[in-house]
Scaffold this motif. Structure first.
Motif, PDB file in Angstrom:
ATOM      1  N   ASN A 229      53.471  26.336  19.719  1.00  0.00           N
ATOM      2  CA  ASN A 229      52.776  25.431  20.624  1.00  0.00           C
ATOM      3  C   ASN A 229      51.310  25.784  20.826  1.00  0.00           C
ATOM      4  OD1 ASN A 229      54.866  23.591  21.095  1.00  0.00           O
ATOM      5  ND2 ASN A 229      55.846  25.015  22.491  1.00  0.00           N
ATOM      6  N   ARG A 230      50.897  26.987  20.490  1.00  0.00           N
ATOM      7  CA  ARG A 230      49.487  27.380  20.581  1.00  0.00           C
ATOM      8  C   ARG A 230      48.711  27.098  19.301  1.00  0.00           C
ATOM      9  NH1 ARG A 230      49.739  33.394  23.308  1.00  0.00           N
ATOM     10  NH2 ARG A 230      50.145  32.692  25.429  1.00  0.00           N
TER      11      ARG A 230
ATOM     12  N   SER B 294      48.116  38.458  15.111  1.00  0.00           N
ATOM     13  CA  SER B 294      47.445  38.812  16.366  1.00  0.00           C
ATOM     14  C   SER B 294      48.233  38.377  17.597  1.00  0.00           C
ATOM     15  CB  SER B 294      46.045  38.210  16.416  1.00  0.00           C
ATOM     16  OG  SER B 294      46.114  36.807  16.624  1.00  0.00           O
ATOM     17  N   GLN B 295      49.155  37.447  17.459  1.00  0.00           N
ATOM     18  CA  GLN B 295      49.934  36.987  18.603  1.00  0.00           C
ATOM     19  C   GLN B 295      50.779  38.110  19.211  1.00  0.00           C
ATOM     20  OE1 GLN B 295      49.893  33.730  20.138  1.00  0.00           O
ATOM     21  NE2 GLN B 295      48.022  33.946  18.955  1.00  0.00           N
ATOM     22  N   ALA B 296      51.171  39.064  18.395  1.00  0.00           N
ATOM     23  CA  ALA B 296      52.009  40.173  18.886  1.00  0.00           C
ATOM     24  C   ALA B 296      51.164  41.300  19.481  1.00  0.00           C
ATOM     25  CB  ALA B 296      52.879  40.707  17.760  1.00  0.00           C
ATOM     26  N   THR B 297      49.866  41.067  19.654  1.00  0.00           N
ATOM     27  CA  THR B 297      48.973  42.069  20.252  1.00  0.00           C
ATOM     28  C   THR B 297      48.434  41.519  21.570  1.00  0.00           C
ATOM     29  OG1 THR B 297      46.911  41.251  19.279  1.00  0.00           O
ATOM     30  CG2 THR B 297      48.262  42.721  17.909  1.00  0.00           C
ATOM     31  N   THR B 298      47.575  42.282  22.221  1.00  0.00           N
ATOM     32  CA  THR B 298      46.935  41.784  23.436  1.00  0.00           C
ATOM     33  C   THR B 298      45.633  41.059  23.117  1.00  0.00           C
ATOM     34  OG1 THR B 298      45.900  43.936  23.760  1.00  0.00           O
ATOM     35  CG2 THR B 298      47.952  43.520  24.968  1.00  0.00           C
ATOM     36  N   GLY B 299      45.367  40.831  21.829  1.00  0.00           N
ATOM     37  CA  GLY B 299      44.180  40.098  21.423  1.00  0.00           C
ATOM     38  C   GLY B 299      42.931  40.948  21.528  1.00  0.00           C
ATOM     39  N   SER B 300      41.787  40.282  21.423  1.00  0.00           N
ATOM     40  CA  SER B 300      40.516  40.994  21.539  1.00  0.00           C
ATOM     41  C   SER B 300      39.429  40.010  21.941  1.00  0.00           C
ATOM     42  CB  SER B 300      40.152  41.666  20.206  1.00  0.00           C
ATOM     43  OG  SER B 300      39.975  40.685  19.203  1.00  0.00           O
TER      44      SER B 300
ATOM     45  N   SER C 188      37.151  37.443  23.672  1.00  0.00           N
ATOM     46  CA  SER C 188      37.478  36.370  24.615  1.00  0.00           C
ATOM     47  C   SER C 188      38.909  35.869  24.456  1.00  0.00           C
ATOM     48  CB  SER C 188      36.500  35.209  24.474  1.00  0.00           C
ATOM     49  OG  SER C 188      36.165  34.961  23.148  1.00  0.00           O
ATOM     50  N   PHE C 189      39.640  36.422  23.495  1.00  0.00           N
ATOM     51  CA  PHE C 189      41.037  36.036  23.288  1.00  0.00           C
ATOM     52  C   PHE C 189      41.995  37.116  23.780  1.00  0.00           C
ATOM     53  CE2 PHE C 189      38.566  33.743  20.105  1.00  0.00           C
ATOM     54  CZ  PHE C 189      38.916  32.449  20.443  1.00  0.00           C
ATOM     55  N   THR C 190      41.548  37.945  24.717  1.00  0.00           N
ATOM     56  CA  THR C 190      42.386  39.006  25.265  1.00  0.00           C
ATOM     57  C   THR C 190      43.419  38.409  26.220  1.00  0.00           C
ATOM     58  OG1 THR C 190      40.552  40.541  25.108  1.00  0.00           O
ATOM     59  CG2 THR C 190      42.326  41.171  26.575  1.00  0.00           C
ATOM     60  N   ARG C 191      44.640  38.932  26.137  1.00  0.00           N
ATOM     61  CA  ARG C 191      45.696  38.505  27.058  1.00  0.00           C
ATOM     62  C   ARG C 191      46.373  39.747  27.630  1.00  0.00           C
ATOM     63  NH1 ARG C 191      46.392  36.273  22.266  1.00  0.00           N
ATOM     64  NH2 ARG C 191      47.688  37.334  20.777  1.00  0.00           N
ATOM     65  N   ALA C 192      47.005  39.574  28.772  1.00  0.00           N
ATOM     66  CA  ALA C 192      47.609  40.712  29.465  1.00  0.00           C
ATOM     67  C   ALA C 192      48.788  41.287  28.694  1.00  0.00           C
ATOM     68  CB  ALA C 192      48.041  40.300  30.870  1.00  0.00           C
ATOM     69  N   THR C 193      49.585  40.419  28.096  1.00  0.00           N
ATOM     70  CA  THR C 193      50.759  40.890  27.361  1.00  0.00           C
ATOM     71  C   THR C 193      50.809  40.212  25.995  1.00  0.00           C
ATOM     72  OG1 THR C 193      52.145  39.153  28.310  1.00  0.00           O
ATOM     73  CG2 THR C 193      52.130  41.273  29.462  1.00  0.00           C
ATOM     74  N   PRO C 194      51.365  40.887  25.023  1.00  0.00           N
ATOM     75  CA  PRO C 194      51.502  40.275  23.699  1.00  0.00           C
ATOM     76  C   PRO C 194      52.433  39.063  23.755  1.00  0.00           C
ATOM     77  CG  PRO C 194      51.897  42.641  23.588  1.00  0.00           C
ATOM     78  CD  PRO C 194      51.839  42.269  25.038  1.00  0.00           C
ATOM     79  N   ASN C 195      52.201  38.133  22.865  1.00  0.00           N
ATOM     80  CA  ASN C 195      53.069  36.970  22.753  1.00  0.00           C
ATOM     81  C   ASN C 195      54.119  37.268  21.697  1.00  0.00           C
ATOM     82  OD1 ASN C 195      54.253  34.451  22.428  1.00  0.00           O
ATOM     83  ND2 ASN C 195      52.653  33.772  21.048  1.00  0.00           N
ATOM     84  N   ARG C 196      55.365  37.321  22.081  1.00  0.00           N
ATOM     85  CA  ARG C 196      56.445  37.569  21.137  1.00  0.00           C
ATOM     86  C   ARG C 196      57.385  36.362  21.027  1.00  0.00           C
ATOM     87  NH1 ARG C 196      55.321  42.508  19.624  1.00  0.00           N
ATOM     88  NH2 ARG C 196      54.823  44.137  21.091  1.00  0.00           N
ATOM     89  N   SER C 197      56.893  35.210  21.476  1.00  0.00           N
ATOM     90  CA  SER C 197      57.696  33.995  21.473  1.00  0.00           C
ATOM     91  C   SER C 197      57.276  33.084  20.316  1.00  0.00           C
ATOM     92  CB  SER C 197      57.510  33.244  22.795  1.00  0.00           C
ATOM     93  OG  SER C 197      57.982  31.915  22.685  1.00  0.00           O
ATOM     94  N   ALA C 198      58.211  32.768  19.437  1.00  0.00           N
ATOM     95  CA  ALA C 198      57.924  31.855  18.335  1.00  0.00           C
ATOM     96  C   ALA C 198      57.571  30.467  18.880  1.00  0.00           C
ATOM     97  CB  ALA C 198      59.119  31.777  17.391  1.00  0.00           C
TER      98      ALA C 198
END
Length: 93
Positions: free
Chosen positions: A30-31, A7-13, A15-25
């Motif tokens: 750290n999350r 799910s980190q590579a998506t915009t979430g869904s 209450s866990f929605t984010r503006a951009t996907p996380n593509r950082s290992a």
């Protein structure tokens, strides 16, 4: 844990929605709020077993809400990234 990483590579869904996907290992590491997951990553990448056991033993004395921060302090991203790079260079063991 697999679905969380995926799910980190998506915009979430929700209450866990984010503006951009996380593509950082590094950001993903750290999350991660799973002490067991952090230990598993370190073990899978080959952290010295004696060091890892000491860190795990010491983490038992840390309040559960602070355990991930403690583990990341003892098993920092720089160590994890170096081991991952070495694993990529050397191939599967």
């Amino acid at each position: 844990m697999t679905s969380w990483f995926r799910s980190q590579a998506t915009t979430g869904s929700g209450s866990f929605t984010r503006a951009t996907p996380n593509r950082s290992a590094k950001t993903t590491y750290n999350r991660l709020q799973s002490p067991e997951g952090l230990v598993w990553i370190a073990e899978a990448l080959g952290v010295n077993p004696i060091l890892l056991q000491m860190v795990v033993n010491d983490s038992a004395a840390v309040p559960s809400r602070s355990r991930c921060a403690f583990l990341r302090k003892e098993l920092p991203w720089s160590m994890i990234a170096e081991l991952a790079q070495r694993r990529l260079r050397e191939g599967p063991q």
